[in-house]
Write an enzyme that holds these catalytic residues in place. Structure first.
Site, PDB file in Angstrom:
ATOM      1  N   GLU A 227       0.861  -1.186   0.000  1.00  0.00           N
ATOM      2  CA  GLU A 227       0.000   0.000   0.000  1.00  0.00           C
ATOM      3  C   GLU A 227       0.896   1.234   0.000  1.00  0.00           C
ATOM      4  O   GLU A 227       1.749   1.400   0.868  1.00  0.00           O
ATOM      5  CB  GLU A 227      -0.914   0.005   1.222  1.00  0.00           C
ATOM      6  CG  GLU A 227      -1.636   1.317   1.481  1.00  0.00           C
ATOM      7  CD  GLU A 227      -2.517   1.782   0.319  1.00  0.00           C
ATOM      8  OE1 GLU A 227      -2.350   2.951  -0.114  1.00  0.00           O
ATOM      9  OE2 GLU A 227      -3.347   0.990  -0.148  1.00  0.00           O
ATOM     10  N   ASP A 283      -6.332  -4.823  -5.463  1.00  0.00           N
ATOM     11  CA  ASP A 283      -7.359  -3.907  -4.957  1.00  0.00           C
ATOM     12  C   ASP A 283      -6.934  -2.462  -5.188  1.00  0.00           C
ATOM     13  O   ASP A 283      -7.280  -1.574  -4.421  1.00  0.00           O
ATOM     14  CB  ASP A 283      -7.588  -4.166  -3.458  1.00  0.00           C
ATOM     15  CG  ASP A 283      -8.836  -3.475  -2.930  1.00  0.00           C
ATOM     16  OD1 ASP A 283      -9.834  -3.418  -3.666  1.00  0.00           O
ATOM     17  OD2 ASP A 283      -8.796  -2.985  -1.784  1.00  0.00           O
ATOM     18  N   TYR A 357     -22.311   1.063  -2.444  1.00  0.00           N
ATOM     19  CA  TYR A 357     -22.103   1.527  -3.818  1.00  0.00           C
ATOM     20  C   TYR A 357     -23.416   1.903  -4.504  1.00  0.00           C
ATOM     21  O   TYR A 357     -23.416   2.622  -5.501  1.00  0.00           O
ATOM     22  CB  TYR A 357     -21.416   0.441  -4.650  1.00  0.00           C
ATOM     23  CG  TYR A 357     -19.940   0.270  -4.392  1.00  0.00           C
ATOM     24  CD1 TYR A 357     -19.332   0.789  -3.247  1.00  0.00           C
ATOM     25  CD2 TYR A 357     -19.141  -0.424  -5.283  1.00  0.00           C
ATOM     26  CE1 TYR A 357     -17.984   0.613  -3.007  1.00  0.00           C
ATOM     27  CE2 TYR A 357     -17.781  -0.607  -5.050  1.00  0.00           C
ATOM     28  CZ  TYR A 357     -17.213  -0.086  -3.912  1.00  0.00           C
ATOM     29  OH  TYR A 357     -15.873  -0.272  -3.685  1.00  0.00           O
ATOM     30  N   GLU A 359     -24.976   0.119  -6.429  1.00  0.00           N
ATOM     31  CA  GLU A 359     -24.960  -0.471  -7.762  1.00  0.00           C
ATOM     32  C   GLU A 359     -24.276  -1.829  -7.680  1.00  0.00           C
ATOM     33  O   GLU A 359     -23.538  -2.126  -6.739  1.00  0.00           O
ATOM     34  CB  GLU A 359     -24.241   0.421  -8.772  1.00  0.00           C
ATOM     35  CG  GLU A 359     -22.792   0.719  -8.448  1.00  0.00           C
ATOM     36  CD  GLU A 359     -22.150   1.659  -9.458  1.00  0.00           C
ATOM     37  OE1 GLU A 359     -22.436   1.538 -10.670  1.00  0.00           O
ATOM     38  OE2 GLU A 359     -21.362   2.526  -9.041  1.00  0.00           O
TER      39      GLU A 359
END
Length: 382
Positions: A227, A283, A357, A359
């Site tokens: 990250e 991700d 989301y 969606e």
């Protein structure tokens, strides 16, 4: 408090007896109703413009700065917009009940078969509730607090609180993950199809800590997480406990390590050294939305794909998010890139409802084909 903006739409029969463009008395009554949204009494419009064959436009104002517009289209559409500033601690001068009453009266005047009243749009609110979906539909969230906001060298980081979804991470105003969204984390890990026990896993991104935490429940041999943004990790540790729990309180444990690094140089290093993983979980970012698979975002995506395949064991699995289910063209272009990799791959995909989301979201599972067959053949002959 923000400026409140309300919108009304009315559809009338342009060839009928109640066409406001052909009936001056009817038009005056409409002007009185619209001006009454922002003034205590009816008044002449501040500006009245005939647009010829395109209809008419009238603007009404009030002493408190509120304004309303009346727009008539000759094709049979009449729209009303009204906006008022609401000072802190005060009640709006335009109420939902007032707007509903005006809608009903205009319906009766025009003999409308169809009309629409939109909820108040809050403009300039201290807590901005609006976030677009991947296909650019506007969602109004129930955010009631900005829990955290900072600008890192890489992005704007924001954590909003939602009574429905808990704390929610947004990066450059793009929804990433909320505490309600375990469905996302499980989907990008295969939704129970994989057994991670005793396996090596590489996570690309994942600064909210959700994937790392979920993997740790499955007793993997070793997890490396790459990250780039320390501020995202810090914010998650403090404000996204419902996602990461205690999995990033220490950046290194008995079977995992979080490296605060740009993943590209680390992937290059792994390729040089021949380091390989049973699973690569990407991700980092969703599939770019564009008309063609060109530009920096697509170049980055291809580079990550290429390096990931090189560090993925022959029998390994690569998981990644795609994009919204409505982004059919972007998903198709991504699948086209898979055909151009240096190694032959196959894939499956799954569509999942991620609560915050609003969606459906698509996830991909990708694996090497010839390499896996060759490995099985070699093992069988030995």
């Amino acid at each position: 408090m923000p400026a409140l903006h309300t919108l009304l739409d009315f559809q009338f029969e342009p060839g009928g007896p109640k066409n406001p463009l052909g009936d001056q008395a009817l038009y005056r009554d409409l002007c009185s109703l619209v001006s009454g949204l922002v003034q205590s009494g009816s008044a002449a419009p501040l500006s009245s413009v005939s647009l010829g064959d395109s209809g008419s436009l009238d603007v009404f104002t009030a002493e408190n700065g509120s304004h309303a517009t009346l727009r008539v289209y000759p094709q049979g559409l009449l729209t009303v917009d009204a906006e008022v500033w609401v000072a802190e601690g005060e009640q709006p001068s335009i109420t939902a009940e007032h707007v509903a009453s005006t809608q009903q009266k205009i319906n009766e005047l025009l003999g409308c078969k169809k009309s629409k009243r939109f909820p108040f749009i809050k403009r300039g609110a201290r807590v901005d509730p609006y976030v677009p979906t991947a296909d650019n539909k506007l969602i109004e969230y129930d955010f009631d607090e900005v829990v955290y906001e900072a600008d890192s060298p890489y992005q704007n980081i924001k954590i909003m609180h939602s009574p429905q979804f808990g704390n929610m991470l947004l990066l450059d105003n793009d929804p990433n993950l909320a505490e309600s969204d375990i469905a996302y984390t499980r989907a990008i890990l295969g939704n129970g199809r994989e057994d991670f026990s005793g396996k090596t896993v590489l996570i690309l991104g994942g600064g909210d800590g959700g994937i790392l935490h979920e993997l740790r429940q499955g007793s993997p041999k070793w997890v490396t997480m790459l990250e780039i943004d320390q501020l995202v990790i810090n914010a998650a540790i403090k404000h996204l406990r419902g996602i990461c729990h205690d999995s990033m309180d220490q950046l290194k444990g008995h079977n995992y390590e979080v490296l605060v690094e740009d993943c590209i140089p680390i992937l290059e290093k792994y390729v040089r050294e021949g380091t390989m993983f049973d699973y690569v979980i990407n991700d980092l970012t969703a599939i770019p939305i564009s008309t063609q698979p060109v530009g920096d975002s697509w170049d980055f995506l291809r580079k990550i794909l290429d390096f990931s395949m090189q560090v993925l064991k022959p029998t390994g699995r690569y998981y990644t998010q795609g994009n919204g289910a409505n982004m059919v063209d972007a998903l198709r272009m991504y699948e086209g890139q898979l055909e151009k990799l240096s190694c032959k791959v196959e894939f499956s995909k799954e569509t999942v409802c991620v609560p915050s989301y609003h969606e459906l979201w698509v996830f991909y599972r990708i694996w090497k084909v010839d390499a896996a067959k060759d490995m099985q053949s070699t093992n069988g002959s030995s």
